[in-house]
Design an enzyme around this catalytic site. Structure first.
Site, PDB file in Angstrom:
ATOM      1  N   HIS A  29      39.500  73.665  76.583  1.00 58.77           N
ATOM      2  CA  HIS A  29      38.364  72.990  77.242  1.00 58.77           C
ATOM      3  C   HIS A  29      37.039  73.503  76.665  1.00 58.77           C
ATOM      4  CE1 HIS A  29      40.641  70.917  80.515  1.00 58.77           C
ATOM      5  NE2 HIS A  29      41.552  71.803  80.136  1.00 58.77           N
ATOM      6  N   TYR A 295      43.086  83.572  80.903  1.00 55.37           N
ATOM      7  CA  TYR A 295      41.663  83.218  80.877  1.00 55.37           C
ATOM      8  C   TYR A 295      40.812  84.460  80.576  1.00 55.37           C
ATOM      9  CZ  TYR A 295      42.696  78.520  82.625  1.00 55.37           C
ATOM     10  OH  TYR A 295      43.163  77.233  82.760  1.00 55.37           O
TER      11      TYR A 295
HETATM   12  C1  HEM Z   1      49.974  78.400  80.631  1.00 51.72           C
HETATM   13  C2  HEM Z   1      49.028  77.669  81.234  1.00 51.72           C
HETATM   14  C3  HEM Z   1      47.595  77.595  80.772  1.00 51.72           C
HETATM   15  C4  HEM Z   1      46.948  78.293  79.790  1.00 51.72           C
HETATM   16  C5  HEM Z   1      47.508  79.361  78.856  1.00 51.72           C
HETATM   17  C6  HEM Z   1      45.564  77.830  79.790  1.00 51.72           C
HETATM   18  C7  HEM Z   1      44.571  78.290  78.941  1.00 51.72           C
HETATM   19  C8  HEM Z   1      43.216  78.074  79.111  1.00 51.72           C
HETATM   20  C9  HEM Z   1      42.168  78.826  78.478  1.00 51.72           C
HETATM   21  C10 HEM Z   1      42.395  79.948  77.454  1.00 51.72           C
HETATM   22  C11 HEM Z   1      40.979  78.351  78.941  1.00 51.72           C
HETATM   23  C12 HEM Z   1      39.572  78.878  78.602  1.00 51.72           C
HETATM   24  C13 HEM Z   1      39.212  79.985  79.608  1.00 51.72           C
HETATM   25  C14 HEM Z   1      37.855  80.599  79.379  1.00 51.72           C
HETATM   26  O1  HEM Z   1      37.550  81.041  78.255  1.00 51.72           O
HETATM   27  O2  HEM Z   1      37.080  80.699  80.359  1.00 51.72           O
HETATM   28  C15 HEM Z   1      41.274  77.283  79.839  1.00 51.72           C
HETATM   29  C16 HEM Z   1      40.334  76.522  80.514  1.00 51.72           C
HETATM   30  C17 HEM Z   1      40.657  75.495  81.372  1.00 51.72           C
HETATM   31  N1  HEM Z   1      41.907  75.145  81.836  1.00 51.72           N
HETATM   32 FE1  HEM Z   1      43.632  76.007  81.327  1.00 51.72          FE
HETATM   33  N2  HEM Z   1      45.399  76.876  80.770  1.00 51.72           N
HETATM   34  C18 HEM Z   1      46.622  76.703  81.385  1.00 51.72           C
HETATM   35  C19 HEM Z   1      46.899  75.848  82.425  1.00 51.72           C
HETATM   36  C20 HEM Z   1      46.000  74.990  83.001  1.00 51.72           C
HETATM   37  C21 HEM Z   1      46.306  74.095  84.088  1.00 51.72           C
HETATM   38  C22 HEM Z   1      47.656  73.951  84.796  1.00 51.72           C
HETATM   39  C23 HEM Z   1      45.155  73.422  84.363  1.00 51.72           C
HETATM   40  C24 HEM Z   1      45.025  72.399  85.450  1.00 51.72           C
HETATM   41  C25 HEM Z   1      44.146  72.457  86.438  1.00 51.72           C
HETATM   42  C26 HEM Z   1      44.116  73.891  83.451  1.00 51.72           C
HETATM   43  C27 HEM Z   1      42.798  73.458  83.399  1.00 51.72           C
HETATM   44  C28 HEM Z   1      41.784  74.080  82.689  1.00 51.72           C
HETATM   45  C29 HEM Z   1      40.377  73.693  82.763  1.00 51.72           C
HETATM   46  C30 HEM Z   1      39.779  72.530  83.557  1.00 51.72           C
HETATM   47  C31 HEM Z   1      39.680  74.603  81.949  1.00 51.72           C
HETATM   48  C32 HEM Z   1      38.169  74.648  81.721  1.00 51.72           C
HETATM   49  C33 HEM Z   1      37.524  75.542  82.771  1.00 51.72           C
HETATM   50  C34 HEM Z   1      36.049  75.710  82.481  1.00 51.72           C
HETATM   51  O3  HEM Z   1      35.327  74.703  82.501  1.00 51.72           O
HETATM   52  O4  HEM Z   1      35.642  76.860  82.247  1.00 51.72           O
HETATM   53  N3  HEM Z   1      44.669  74.842  82.645  1.00 51.72           N
HETATM   54  N4  HEM Z   1      42.645  77.125  79.952  1.00 51.72           N
END
Ligand code: HEM
Length: 306
Positions: A29, A295
């Protein structure tokens, strides 16, 4: 055997190997903008939880809408799933997060499956697997099949303000008598749903979603209704690849009014989905708990470069 603390690093490495490394950006994202908002609860959640932001008093919030791709240069039309991360500011000065996406289920049931599936993404052009690759994944991870089909059929929204967003994970609400109620969250757009046709969105600017929302909030507030779906006996609480039956009771618990774009993006914000106040507990979903650590790895890389 895998050491528990190695897997989050492997997961973020796997994303970088599949999609590339973009210093300073979130490892998923990556592209997104922040907005200022107020959440006004309608009191109906108080039968189920003592969480302060869901009772009777409005609280300030910040919202980040994002493209799901780890590549910040990817065009909005190229990666249809979108994110809506909300951070509520609680009366005692602490915060709680509610992170949602435009798809109701996730493609991996466990952190281990996530890392394995990412390897298939790596072999695909631009980190986006083709149909053949998706079929191979479906053989090894049959529970991922429904989510991949949804992603494949998804279209880009006309606006970030015209999509429905799902928490995917289950949370347990605890009320004043200690009664536990499993719930899933859903944001319903007051502007209605709107999707582009298969190729239409490709005609628009690579950043059309943030551009459109910037203009929209200058004209009028953007409003979302927060709904909770009430789980019943036997509904899975630990499996993000499984939806609950559509007929489960759904209750409207408040409104989020987004009024202004934040000009000074607060990039130190970490939307950790496990930060919940008294009155809410994380469910036993292993992906939800894993996100806390994954995260943190991404945050350290983008903010501290390590
Ligand atoms: C193994 C599962 C998952 C991994 C490894 C993963 C990994 C990541 C990572 C690395 C980030 C960036 C975090 C940061 O630097 O602040 C991120 C952001 C995000 N993830 Fe995931 N994610 C996973 C599951 C999910 C799921 C199930 C959702 C559903 C709600 C999701 C929705 C998001 C959203 C919306 C962001 C952006 C948040 C923001 O605006 O800062 N992710 N994810």
């Amino acid at each position: 055997m895998e050491k528990a603390n190695e897997l989050p690093v492997k997961a973020v490495d796997a994303i970088e190997e599949a999609a590339g490394t973009f210093p300073g950006y979130r490892r998923a994202h990556a592209k997104g903008d922040y907005y200022e908002a107020v959440f006004t609860p309608n009191g109906k959640a108080s039968a189920f939880t003592t969480a302060p932001h869901l009772l009777h008093t409005p609280v300030p919030a910040i919202v980040r809408f994002s493209n799901s791709s780890p590549n910040p240069t990817h065009a909005d039309a190229l990666t249809p799933p979108k994110g809506m991360a909300v951070q509520f500011q609680l009366p005692d000065g602490s915060v709680t997060n509610l992170i949602a996406v435009t798809i109701p289920i996730f493609f991996a049931k466990t952190p281990e499956a996530f890392v394995e599936i990412m390897k298939f993404f790596k072999s695909a052009e631009e980190g986006i697997p083709n149909l053949k690759e998706l079929m191979k994944i479906a053989v090894n991870y049959p529970e991922s099949k429904v989510s991949f089909k949804m992603i494949k059929e998804m279209r880009s929204p006309l606006s970030f303000a015209m999509a429905r967003y799902f928490s995917i994970h289950v949370f347990n609400f605890i009320n004043k008598d200690g009664r536990k109620q499993p719930i899933k969250y859903q944001w319903e757009p007051d502007a209605g749903l709107g999707m582009y046709g298969k190729l239409e969105a490709a005609d628009y600017s690579a950043d059309y979603l943030n551009e459109e929302l910037t203009e929209r909030v200058e004209r009028e507030p953007v409003v979302f209704t927060l709904m909770i779906q009430l789980g019943e006996e036997g509904d899975p609480t630990d499996d993000p690849t499984a939806a609950w039956p559509a007929e489960r009771q759904t209750i409207e618990i408040g409104h989020l009014t987004i009024s202004k774009k934040l000009v000074d993006p607060p990039d130190m914000v970490l939307f950790d989905p496990t930060i919940v106040p008294e009155g809410i507990e994380c469910s036993d979903d292993p992906i939800l708990h894993f996100r806390h650590d994954a995260y943190a790895v991404s945050y350290n890389r983008r903010i501290h470069g390590k």
